[in-house]
Design an enzyme around this catalytic site. Structure first.
Site, PDB file in Angstrom:
ATOM      1  CG  ASP A   1      -5.082   4.535   1.717  1.00 35.88           C
ATOM      2  OD1 ASP A   1      -6.227   4.920   1.401  1.00 35.88           O
ATOM      3  OD2 ASP A   1      -4.734   4.316   2.890  1.00 35.88           O
TER       4      ASP A   1
ATOM      5  NE  ARG B   1       1.822   2.779  12.928  1.00 32.13           N
ATOM      6  CZ  ARG B   1       0.933   3.478  13.623  1.00 32.13           C
ATOM      7  NH1 ARG B   1       1.346   4.456  14.412  1.00 32.13           N
ATOM      8  NH2 ARG B   1      -0.357   3.214  13.513  1.00 32.13           N
TER       9      ARG B   1
ATOM     10  CG  ASP C   1     -12.219  17.627  -6.656  1.00 34.44           C
ATOM     11  OD1 ASP C   1     -13.139  18.399  -7.016  1.00 34.44           O
ATOM     12  OD2 ASP C   1     -11.046  17.999  -6.471  1.00 34.44           O
TER      13      ASP C   1
ATOM     14  CB  THR D   1     -11.087   3.985  11.798  1.00 33.29           C
ATOM     15  OG1 THR D   1      -9.830   4.330  11.241  1.00 33.29           O
ATOM     16  CG2 THR D   1     -11.696   2.839  11.029  1.00 33.29           C
TER      17      THR D   1
ATOM     18  CG  LEU E   1      -8.818   9.729  -5.670  1.00 29.40           C
ATOM     19  CD1 LEU E   1      -9.011   9.621  -7.190  1.00 29.40           C
ATOM     20  CD2 LEU E   1      -7.606  10.573  -5.358  1.00 29.40           C
TER      21      LEU E   1
ATOM     22  CE  LYS F   1      -2.491   1.672   3.667  1.00 28.94           C
ATOM     23  NZ  LYS F   1      -2.485   3.134   3.709  1.00 28.94           N
TER      24      LYS F   1
HETATM   25  O1  C5P Z   1       1.021   1.128  10.928  1.00 27.06           O
HETATM   26  P1  C5P Z   1      -0.384   0.611  10.813  1.00 27.06           P
HETATM   27  O2  C5P Z   1      -0.468  -0.905  10.708  1.00 27.06           O
HETATM   28  O3  C5P Z   1      -1.303   1.182  11.859  1.00 27.06           O
HETATM   29  O4  C5P Z   1      -0.853   1.174   9.386  1.00 27.06           O
HETATM   30  C1  C5P Z   1      -2.168   1.043   8.926  1.00 27.06           C
HETATM   31  C2  C5P Z   1      -2.279   1.667   7.575  1.00 27.06           C
HETATM   32  O5  C5P Z   1      -3.642   1.625   7.199  1.00 27.06           O
HETATM   33  C3  C5P Z   1      -1.876   3.124   7.507  1.00 27.06           C
HETATM   34  O6  C5P Z   1      -1.282   3.333   6.223  1.00 27.06           O
HETATM   35  C4  C5P Z   1      -3.147   3.882   7.642  1.00 27.06           C
HETATM   36  O7  C5P Z   1      -3.134   5.112   6.964  1.00 27.06           O
HETATM   37  C5  C5P Z   1      -4.134   2.945   6.980  1.00 27.06           C
HETATM   38  N1  C5P Z   1      -5.505   3.100   7.411  1.00 27.06           N
HETATM   39  C6  C5P Z   1      -5.926   2.974   8.724  1.00 27.06           C
HETATM   40  N2  C5P Z   1      -7.247   3.126   9.041  1.00 27.06           N
HETATM   41  C7  C5P Z   1      -8.129   3.375   8.094  1.00 27.06           C
HETATM   42  C8  C5P Z   1      -7.721   3.494   6.765  1.00 27.06           C
HETATM   43  C9  C5P Z   1      -6.397   3.337   6.453  1.00 27.06           C
HETATM   44  O8  C5P Z   1      -5.125   2.731   9.612  1.00 27.06           O
HETATM   45  N3  C5P Z   1      -9.386   3.470   8.413  1.00 27.06           N
END
Ligand code: C5P
Length: 237
Positions: free
Chosen positions: A66, A212, A71, A121, A69, A39
């Site tokens: 990700d 992470r 607009d 979220t 978008l 991603k």
């Molecule tokens: O580091 P971590 O596992 O928390 O990363 C989760 C990824 O998923 C991040 O790139 C974050 O932007 C994305 N994300 C999220 N919650 C969402 C949508 C996307 O944590 N509702």
């Protein structure tokens, strides 16, 4: 492809949330054959990472862009047409009807699939109220999931806790993609509603987005392989 046909390795999507292209490419090299799906989001795209989409696709990797978008329809459609040329598999849009309609029409005939983000979220009922919404989170998520399905959206990004309720609404034709995944013992960071990989898959998630816990690990490849091993038993059951 229906969710049940997803190759096992593709179910883990590693979020390349890294400061620059050099670090992202080094991570992809370290993960090697263990990871097939990445991603790329705001952080990397705005650090010049968009060309990495084509580069990864040319290496046989799948890519989830990700950029969430939203607009006027015409602008979304023209953007989606160009994004579809990059070779990505998934692109996120916010789940507003005009935006979803424009995005699904513009990706028709390409390999790109559109995922809708129902409600971020980080929002709770009071955040929605402050933003002028009448509905609370669960009602708005449900309403937007129904609209997404009617408009031909390919999947939804949601928390693993929402998967059960959303499956009842959208059935098995839409992909449910869940971030907020933490292997047992991993640091939670700023994620509040988390689930282990095995529980998320058992709950009905199709794809797990993990950032992470993999990219900040001392041994990212070992963590990625452990996640894939952890999600094998429920799938085989
Ligand atoms: O580091 P971590 O596992 O928390 O990363 C989760 C990824 O998923 C991040 O790139 C974050 O932007 C994305 N994300 C999220 N919650 C969402 C949508 C996307 O944590 N509702």
């Amino acid at each position: 492809m229906t969710p049940s046909d997803i190759p096992h390795k593709d179910r883990l999507i590693v979020a390349l949330d890294l400061p620059g292209v050099e670090q992202a490419e080094a991570m992809v090299a370290r993960l090697g054959d263990s990871v097939s799906f990445y991603k790329i989001g705001y952080q990397l795209v705005y650090a010049g990472g968009l060309p990495l989409v084509r580069k990864l696709a040319d290496q046989g990797k799948k890519v989830f862009i990700d950029l969430k978008l939203h607009d006027i329809g015409n602008t979304v459609a023209r953007g989606v047409e160009n994004i579809a040329k990059l070779g990505a598999t998934f692109l996120t849009v916010h789940a507003y009807p005009q935006t979803m309609k424009a995005a699904t029409e513009a990706r028709a005939g390409t390999g790109l699939k559109i995922l809708a983000v129902t409600v971020l979220t980080s929002y709770d009922d009071s955040d929605l109220h402050a933003a002028g919404y009448r509905l609370g989170v669960s009602d708005l998520v449900e309403a937007r999931a129904q609209q997404a399905q009617l408009l031909g959206i390919d999947g939804l990004v949601c928390s693993a806790e929402e998967v059960g309720a959303l499956r009842k609404i959208v059935g098995h034709q839409m992909h449910l993609v869940t971030p907020g995944i933490r292997p047992a013992g991993a640091a939670t960071g700023d994620q509040k509603r988390i689930m282990t990989p095995a529980r998320a898959i058992a709950a009905g998630s199709d794809y797990l987005v993990v950032g992470r816990p993999v990219v900040e690990a001392a041994d990212p490849k070992a963590v990625a392989e452990a996640i894939l091993a952890e999600i094998t038993p429920p799938l085989a059951a």
